[in-house]
Structure formats: structure tokens, C-alpha cells
Design a protein around this motif. Structure first.
Motif, mmCIF file in Angstrom:
data_model
loop_
_atom_site.group_PDB
_atom_site.id
_atom_site.type_symbol
_atom_site.label_atom_id
_atom_site.label_comp_id
_atom_site.label_asym_id
_atom_site.label_seq_id
_atom_site.Cartn_x
_atom_site.Cartn_y
_atom_site.Cartn_z
ATOM 1 N N LEU A 14 0.828 -1.204 0.000
ATOM 2 C CA LEU A 14 0.000 0.000 0.000
ATOM 3 C C LEU A 14 0.865 1.258 0.000
ATOM 4 C CD1 LEU A 14 -2.829 1.208 0.078
ATOM 5 C CD2 LEU A 14 -2.723 1.074 2.574
ATOM 6 N N VAL A 15 1.904 1.266 0.822
ATOM 7 C CA VAL A 15 2.841 2.391 0.854
ATOM 8 C C VAL A 15 3.489 2.579 -0.515
ATOM 9 C CG1 VAL A 15 5.065 3.173 1.802
ATOM 10 C CG2 VAL A 15 3.302 2.286 3.328
ATOM 11 N N ALA A 16 3.932 1.484 -1.109
ATOM 12 C CA ALA A 16 4.576 1.550 -2.423
ATOM 13 C C ALA A 16 3.602 2.031 -3.488
ATOM 14 C CB ALA A 16 5.151 0.185 -2.797
ATOM 15 N N LEU A 17 2.368 1.563 -3.426
ATOM 16 C CA LEU A 17 1.360 1.961 -4.406
ATOM 17 C C LEU A 17 1.061 3.454 -4.316
ATOM 18 C CD1 LEU A 17 -0.672 1.039 -6.578
ATOM 19 C CD2 LEU A 17 -2.311 0.677 -4.723
ATOM 20 N N VAL A 18 0.851 3.953 -3.117
ATOM 21 C CA VAL A 18 0.556 5.380 -2.936
ATOM 22 C C VAL A 18 1.752 6.224 -3.375
ATOM 23 C CG1 VAL A 18 0.098 7.170 -1.207
ATOM 24 C CG2 VAL A 18 -1.169 5.016 -1.137
ATOM 25 N N GLY A 19 2.946 5.837 -2.949
ATOM 26 C CA GLY A 19 4.145 6.575 -3.344
ATOM 27 C C GLY A 19 4.378 6.529 -4.838
ATOM 28 N N ALA A 58 7.234 -2.534 -7.075
ATOM 29 C CA ALA A 58 7.373 -3.105 -5.732
ATOM 30 C C ALA A 58 6.007 -3.466 -5.163
ATOM 31 C CB ALA A 58 8.093 -2.126 -4.807
ATOM 32 N N ALA A 59 5.011 -2.607 -5.365
ATOM 33 C CA ALA A 59 3.664 -2.898 -4.872
ATOM 34 C C ALA A 59 3.157 -4.214 -5.458
ATOM 35 C CB ALA A 59 2.717 -1.757 -5.218
#
Length: 128
Positions: A14-19, A58-59
Motif C-alpha cells: 500500500l505504501v509503495a502503491l501510494v508513493g 514493488a507494490a
């Protein structure tokens, strides 16, 4: 342990997707004006977009291989790569004087990635 590792993978994805979405689709000028994004003003648009694409990959790599059962070893490999990305992020935030808040956040993501890599390589690897 398996549940904890899935939660770690989901959180990091989730962090990777948002970033990744923000770096790929938000104008660099807008990113540069946001807290923690000041570094993007000094980086070229291609660098920012490239990092965004890496974060999107990465996501995908943190969850999809295990979900579909194809090359699930990519989950801990991706987590190990995320560790390297977070080291770079911490160095960047220190160099740009963004403060301990962002370094601490990146350190937390790094720790989660270390847990995931260690867990999926050693403690509870996916079995074929």
C-alpha cells in the motif's frame, strides 16, 4: 507468523502503491511543494517518475507472486530491494534537511521490509 507476514506485505504494498502513483501521476512541481517532497524539486522529472515506476513494481512484487503462486520467491526479493530503496530515501531526506520525521518513517518501512524478507526467506517461506 504467516498472517503477520501477509499484513507486512500488504502494508508495504500500500505504501509503495501510494508513493508510486503520486510520483508517476502528480506533477513534480506539486510534489516539490509538499512536506517531504522538497527533494523532487532538485531531481529531474525522469528520476522522480522512474522511482515512481519502481515503487509501483514493488507494490506488485510484494503481493502478486504469492497470490497467484508464480515465483513467490519474488516477495522476499522485492522486500530486500525495498530495504535498499528506503536507505536511499533516508539519505535523500537527510541531505535535504527534511527532518527526523521522514527519516523515521523510512526507517519504519525499512524495518517492516527486513521483517518481511527475513520471514519469507527463513521463518515462513512459501512452499511449492
Amino acid at each position: 507468523m504467516n498472517v503477520a507476514l501477509w499484513i507486512a506485505a500488504g502494508a508495504l504494498a500500500l505504501v509503495a502503491l501510494v508513493g508510486g502513483v503520486s510520483k508517476v501521476f502528480v506533477p513534480v512541481e506539486k510534489l516539490a511543494g509538499s512536506p517531504g517532497g522538497e527533494w523532487t524539486g532538485d531531481a529531474g522529472a525522469g528520476v522522480v517518475r522512474g522511482l515512481g515506476v519502481l515503487e509501483l513494481l514493488a507494490a506488485i512484487g510484494l503481493v502478486v507472486p504469492a497470490l497467484v503462486g508464480v515465483a513467490p520467491v519474488m516477495v522476499p526479493v522485492t522486500a530486500a530491494c525495498w530495504v535498499l530503496l528506503m536507505i536511499g530515501a533516508m539519505v535523500t531526506h537527510v541531505r535535504h534537511g527534511d527532518g527526523a520525521k521522514f527519516v523515521g518513517l523510512n526507517l519504519a518501512y525499512l524495518a517492516l521490509a527486513v521483517f518481511l524478507a527475513w520471514g519469507r526467506f527463513d521463518l515462513a517461506p512459501f512452499t511449492a
